[in-house]
Design an enzyme around this catalytic site. Sequence first.
Site, PDB file in Angstrom:
ATOM      1  N   ASN A   9       0.818  -1.197   0.197  1.00  0.00           N
ATOM      2  CA  ASN A   9      -0.101  -0.047   0.129  1.00  0.00           C
ATOM      3  C   ASN A   9       0.845   1.219  -0.033  1.00  0.00           C
ATOM      4  O   ASN A   9       1.424   1.612   1.085  1.00  0.00           O
ATOM      5  CB  ASN A   9      -0.887  -0.020   1.172  1.00  0.00           C
ATOM      6  CG  ASN A   9      -1.868   1.341   1.350  1.00  0.00           C
ATOM      7  OD1 ASN A   9      -1.812   2.025   0.331  1.00  0.00           O
ATOM      8  ND2 ASN A   9      -2.321   1.464   2.512  1.00  0.00           N
ATOM      9  N   LYS A  11       0.295   4.427  -0.450  1.00  0.00           N
ATOM     10  CA  LYS A  11      -0.518   5.481   0.384  1.00  0.00           C
ATOM     11  C   LYS A  11      -0.287   6.609  -0.727  1.00  0.00           C
ATOM     12  O   LYS A  11      -0.224   6.525  -1.967  1.00  0.00           O
ATOM     13  CB  LYS A  11       0.020   5.799   1.762  1.00  0.00           C
ATOM     14  CG  LYS A  11      -0.030   4.547   2.541  1.00  0.00           C
ATOM     15  CD  LYS A  11       0.106   4.597   3.806  1.00  0.00           C
ATOM     16  CE  LYS A  11       0.069   3.453   4.758  1.00  0.00           C
ATOM     17  NZ  LYS A  11       0.099   3.562   6.229  1.00  0.00           N
ATOM     18  N   HIS A  95      -9.276   1.408   5.287  1.00  0.00           N
ATOM     19  CA  HIS A  95      -8.164   1.741   5.797  1.00  0.00           C
ATOM     20  C   HIS A  95      -8.242   2.691   6.879  1.00  0.00           C
ATOM     21  O   HIS A  95      -8.971   3.555   6.943  1.00  0.00           O
ATOM     22  CB  HIS A  95      -6.942   2.151   4.763  1.00  0.00           C
ATOM     23  CG  HIS A  95      -5.550   2.178   5.287  1.00  0.00           C
ATOM     24  ND1 HIS A  95      -5.033   3.134   6.013  1.00  0.00           N
ATOM     25  CD2 HIS A  95      -4.396   1.383   5.177  1.00  0.00           C
ATOM     26  CE1 HIS A  95      -3.861   2.691   6.570  1.00  0.00           C
ATOM     27  NE2 HIS A  95      -3.549   1.670   6.037  1.00  0.00           N
ATOM     28  N   GLU A  97      -6.578   5.092   8.035  1.00  0.00           N
ATOM     29  CA  GLU A  97      -6.103   6.620   7.545  1.00  0.00           C
ATOM     30  C   GLU A  97      -7.676   7.049   6.910  1.00  0.00           C
ATOM     31  O   GLU A  97      -7.826   8.265   7.220  1.00  0.00           O
ATOM     32  CB  GLU A  97      -4.883   6.698   6.625  1.00  0.00           C
ATOM     33  CG  GLU A  97      -3.695   6.499   7.389  1.00  0.00           C
ATOM     34  CD  GLU A  97      -2.771   5.777   6.599  1.00  0.00           C
ATOM     35  OE1 GLU A  97      -2.374   5.837   5.405  1.00  0.00           O
ATOM     36  OE2 GLU A  97      -1.508   5.110   7.292  1.00  0.00           O
ATOM     37  N   GLU A 164      -4.877  -4.306  10.692  1.00  0.00           N
ATOM     38  CA  GLU A 164      -3.877  -3.316  11.137  1.00  0.00           C
ATOM     39  C   GLU A 164      -4.376  -2.401  12.360  1.00  0.00           C
ATOM     40  O   GLU A 164      -4.932  -1.826  12.275  1.00  0.00           O
ATOM     41  CB  GLU A 164      -3.943  -2.405   9.720  1.00  0.00           C
ATOM     42  CG  GLU A 164      -3.521  -3.015   8.388  1.00  0.00           C
ATOM     43  CD  GLU A 164      -2.991  -1.831   7.519  1.00  0.00           C
ATOM     44  OE1 GLU A 164      -2.013  -2.366   7.016  1.00  0.00           O
ATOM     45  OE2 GLU A 164      -3.678  -0.979   7.343  1.00  0.00           O
ATOM     46  N   GLY A 170       3.087   2.704  10.759  1.00  0.00           N
ATOM     47  CA  GLY A 170       4.301   4.100  10.442  1.00  0.00           C
ATOM     48  C   GLY A 170       4.734   4.234  11.642  1.00  0.00           C
ATOM     49  O   GLY A 170       5.477   5.327  11.600  1.00  0.00           O
ATOM     50  N   SER A 208       4.059  -1.652  10.137  1.00  0.00           N
ATOM     51  CA  SER A 208       5.601  -1.722  10.561  1.00  0.00           C
ATOM     52  C   SER A 208       6.057  -3.014  10.087  1.00  0.00           C
ATOM     53  O   SER A 208       7.005  -3.385  10.828  1.00  0.00           O
ATOM     54  CB  SER A 208       5.898  -1.398  11.989  1.00  0.00           C
ATOM     55  OG  SER A 208       5.526   0.094  12.285  1.00  0.00           O
TER      56      SER A 208
HETATM   57  P1  13P Z   1       3.428   0.982   7.597  1.00  0.00           P
HETATM   58  O1  13P Z   1       3.833  -0.472   7.016  1.00  0.00           O
HETATM   59  O2  13P Z   1       4.105   1.888   7.116  1.00  0.00           O
HETATM   60  O3  13P Z   1       3.542   0.771   9.065  1.00  0.00           O
HETATM   61  O4  13P Z   1       1.935   0.916   6.826  1.00  0.00           O
HETATM   62  C1  13P Z   1       1.047  -0.064   7.261  1.00  0.00           C
HETATM   63  C2  13P Z   1      -0.265   0.233   6.441  1.00  0.00           C
HETATM   64  O5  13P Z   1      -0.896   1.000   6.882  1.00  0.00           O
HETATM   65  C3  13P Z   1      -0.250  -0.440   5.342  1.00  0.00           C
HETATM   66  O6  13P Z   1      -1.723  -0.263   4.916  1.00  0.00           O
END
Ligand code: 13P
Length: 258
Positions: A9, A11, A95, A97, A164, A170, A208
């Site tokens: 992903n 983003k 997601h 976010e 997640e 992140g 992560s």
């Molecule tokens: P990170 O791997 O940067 O922590 O992000 C995870 C994520 O949100 C994947 O959709």
Amino acid sequence: MRKPFISANWKMNKTVDETEEFINSFIPMVKDITDVEVLIAPPFTSLQAASRILKTTNIKLGAQNIFYEEKGAFTGEISPAMLLSAGCSCVIIGHSERRQYFMETDEIVNKKIKTARKNGLEVILCIGESLKEREENKTFEVLNGQLTGSLKDISLEGITIAYEPVWAIGTGKTATKEQANEAHEYIRKWLVKNKEGADKLRILYGGSVTPDNTEALMSEPEVDGALVGGASLKPDSFAQIVKNAGEKIRVNNRRMSV
Ligand code: 13P
């Protein structure tokens, strides 16, 4: 055994040129890996360019979002037909976010999944608790609510679930493999109790994930793959995650042959 599934992903990262550069170097790095399913979800603007290069490979292309209406006056939104015509076979929905910054509720997520499935797109549904919810011992309650709301009147065909935990995204704070497996086990039990075909569905872990922790996470029975953010932005680190995920199949095959 369920085939490991590793998904990138990206983003809001990478222009069209950067997308092409990544994919051109990534393809040769994973060309011999056939025991892991791989998907890349770039931003909308890179989908068509990515699709042109990925066409001759087994790597799947996904989008990071979709709208729940089929067409019309919805400025800035993207329909299932648009995603299909850009070469996508899959879409990430719900997601954290999007839930956090764009006020997506389980009801909206449910509508998006229905529209995506009706149009033949596979779906990666994201769920997970915040740090506060975990500290208040509400993880299972939150997962129950998200599963109930997001999957209302939806069959499991074409669906993958990504667990997640928001506190691990992140932040460099990965869930331990035991924490991941515990949540995945809860999700699996919920699905078995409430839906048909739960044993075939893959549950990915996200938060992560790096080349260094992939193998340990994947060694857990209920971790079928990963949804990778930051570590999917460099071809060599994402390719290493894909390779390490395949170890699960290789270990299993060795076990079966003795
Ligand atoms: P990170 O791997 O940067 O922590 O992000 C995870 C994520 O949100 C994947 O959709």
